[in-house]
Design an enzyme around this catalytic site. Structure first.
Site, PDB file in Angstrom:
ATOM      1  N   GLU A 120      17.859   3.285-152.202  1.00 27.52           N
ATOM      2  CA  GLU A 120      18.055   2.588-153.217  1.00 27.52           C
ATOM      3  C   GLU A 120      18.754   3.465-154.348  1.00 27.52           C
ATOM      4  O   GLU A 120      18.700   3.404-155.553  1.00 27.52           O
ATOM      5  CB  GLU A 120      17.197   1.637-154.082  1.00 27.52           C
ATOM      6  CG  GLU A 120      16.460   0.650-153.024  1.00 27.52           C
ATOM      7  CD  GLU A 120      15.478  -0.232-153.634  1.00 27.52           C
ATOM      8  OE1 GLU A 120      15.141  -0.112-154.595  1.00 27.52           O
ATOM      9  OE2 GLU A 120      15.333  -1.435-153.129  1.00 27.52           O
ATOM     10  N   GLU A 265      14.105  -3.962-146.252  1.00 21.40           N
ATOM     11  CA  GLU A 265      12.671  -4.260-147.002  1.00 21.40           C
ATOM     12  C   GLU A 265      12.643  -5.876-147.331  1.00 21.40           C
ATOM     13  O   GLU A 265      13.529  -6.246-147.931  1.00 21.40           O
ATOM     14  CB  GLU A 265      12.481  -3.565-148.322  1.00 21.40           C
ATOM     15  CG  GLU A 265      12.289  -1.937-148.058  1.00 21.40           C
ATOM     16  CD  GLU A 265      12.291  -1.166-149.356  1.00 21.40           C
ATOM     17  OE1 GLU A 265      11.535  -2.008-150.218  1.00 21.40           O
ATOM     18  OE2 GLU A 265      12.340  -0.129-149.528  1.00 21.40           O
TER      19      GLU A 265
END
Length: 479
Positions: A120, A265
């Site tokens: 991220e 995720e």
């Protein structure tokens, strides 16, 4: 920002058994930020026993990778964000990393298929810290893989938070990459696409519920009870489909029509917040598994969903800056025991299979002395210390231990520190207010855990554990 748009993007990060068609290779994230990790061999057996065919690592943990050898489990190995600058600035460093963390393990029968470059890195809260190093690091790792002869087998990717795309009108068809990073996203995605690599995204309906009290709860789940959202004739009844298809639209608009997508995720925590409990976690996780079974896909892109559940096991040393729930994402607790009924559709049991051969410390706990008074001036200081070095994330409104009285809260804090320090006598010597008991103080949903025996994968971990305890003891004595 529209109301629906808030539901669409995330910032990060009654039990039943049902029959599921086999899911196309569901994966799991295996994090290692635990004070007392299970032995890697035990975790790999958990993965195989539960039919989990893919695993995603956040770094190149040697013990985990070694244990995965000959398991056949497909592996995504990670490069942390703090290494991006080094990988970006030095081709030699990239080649060395690939040699040590990919080639060597593949030679030992580890089925490494992806390298996740960063995690991220374009998250809005990072304020552009990794914008200029992510793509160069990605390019160098790709070149190093090709040089090592692994280009066709091992693909690079960059797990992105769902906040890298947005919708100007709040529906998927208006999806595009975030304005402030649009050019960066195009360059990075173009490189991935040209090298046959997938776009990886992390999607978290829970986070939207956590940050927005007006979020319609039913829209987070897959029961079809939410008010449907109509996007030009396409109907959405859950946030996951809408979020995923917003990405599909963003990719299509920028020329990446057929690019593969991995959900890096997706999960729901079980503690640490009023919306984080076993019941809602079970509802979400089972709902997701049922939703993707049979390869139905999303309204805009039918077919199998490639996804990694977040996460496999709770991690008691994760940062709680995003929220106390961060340490409670596992479908298994710290000791490898299932938290709730969940059918992954991957084994004949129709339920999660626990870790085998887990060894626990003695059945004893550190609690507040009966004779101690709550107005003792050392109580507040002792609890603050215990929680800072232990784990008190199960205390608070709406949590599993939220119904404890004041004395119970103190005892929970003391025991957390005591267990984390392997039940050392010195770890239960809060000045005149603590004592060791063999009577389980657990109450209702609140479990006073007994820690598992420490696993020392090598001298470094052992030394680190001892040093951390001694340092904490010195700090405590200086209070």
């Amino acid at each position: 920002m529209g109301f629906f748009q808030l539901w669409l993007i995330s910032l990060v990060t009654i039990p039943f058994l049902c029959s599921l068609e086999s899911v196309n290779g569901i994966g799991a994230n295996w994090g290692t930020q635990s004070s007392h990790p299970l032995p890697p061999e035990t975790v790999v057996k958990m993965l195989t026993d539960n039919g989990i065919q893919k695993v995603k690592l956040f770094d190149a943990d040697y013990g985990a990778l070694k244990a995965l050898g000959k398991s056949g489990i497909e592996v995504m190995v990670g490069i942390p964000n703090d290494m991006l600058a080094t990988m970006a600035s030095s081709m030699k460093a990239a080649e060395k990393w690939v040699s040590k963390n990919v080639s060597d393990h593949i030679n030992n029968n580890v089925n490494i298929r992806y390298v996740a470059v960063g995690n991220e890195p374009f998250l809005s809260t990072y304020n552009g810290t990794f914008l200029k190093t992510t793509l160069p690091a990605l390019q160098n790792i790709q070149a190093a893989l090709i040089k090592a002869g692994l280009g066709p087998k091992v693909k690079v990717t960059v797990p992105q938070n769902a906040d890298v795309y947005e919708s100007s009108t709040g529906v998927p068809s208006s999806g595009d990459f975030r304005t402030d990073i649009h050019d960066f996203m195009i360059q990075l995605t173009k490189f991935l696409n040209e090298n046959g690599s997938p776009f990886t995204v992390n999607i978290y309906p829970f986070i939207s519920l956590y940050i927005d009290s007006n979020f319609p709860v039913e829209y987070a789940f897959f029961d079809g009870n939410a008010a449907p959202v109509n996007d030009g004739g396409t109907t959405y009844t859950n946030m996951f489909d809408a979020n995923y298809d917003t990405l599909v639209w963003a990719l299509q608009k920028n020329g990446f029509t057929n690019m593969g997508i991995i959900v890096g995720e997706i999960g729901w925590p079980s503690d640490g917040d009023r919306n984080a409990n076993n019941q809602l976690a079970q509802r979400f996780m089972q709902g997701f598994m049922s939703h993707i079974a049979g390869n139905k896909g999303t309204p805009l892109r039918t077919g199998p969903i490639d996804a990694y559940l977040f996460s496999l096991i709770d991690e008691d040393e994760k940062s709680i800056q995003p929220g106390n729930f961060e340490r409670h994402w596992g479908v298994f607790s710290y000791d490898g025991q299932p938290k709730y009924a969940l059918n992954l559709g991957m084994n004949n049991a129709g339920a999660l299979i626990p870790a085998n051969g887990v060894k626990y410390l003695q059945k004893k706990w550190c609690v507040m002395k009966d004779s101690a008074r709550l107005d003792d001036p050392s109580i507040a200081q002792s609890v603050s210390y215990a929680c800072a070095l232990g784990d008190c994330t199960s205390l608070g409104y709406g949590t599993s231990c939220g119904d404890l009285d004041a004395r119970g809260n103190v005892s929970y804090a003391f025991n957390s520190y005591y267990q984390k320090n392997d039940q050392a006598d010195e770890a239960c010597k809060f000045p005149n207010v603590s004592t060791i008991t063999k009577e389980d103080p657990s109450k209702g949903t609140c479990q006073f855990n007994i820690m598992i025996e420490p696993y020392y994968g090598g001298a470094n971990r052992s030394f680190q554990s001892i040093w951390s305890f001694l340092l904490g003891l010195v700090m405590f004595l200086l209070l």
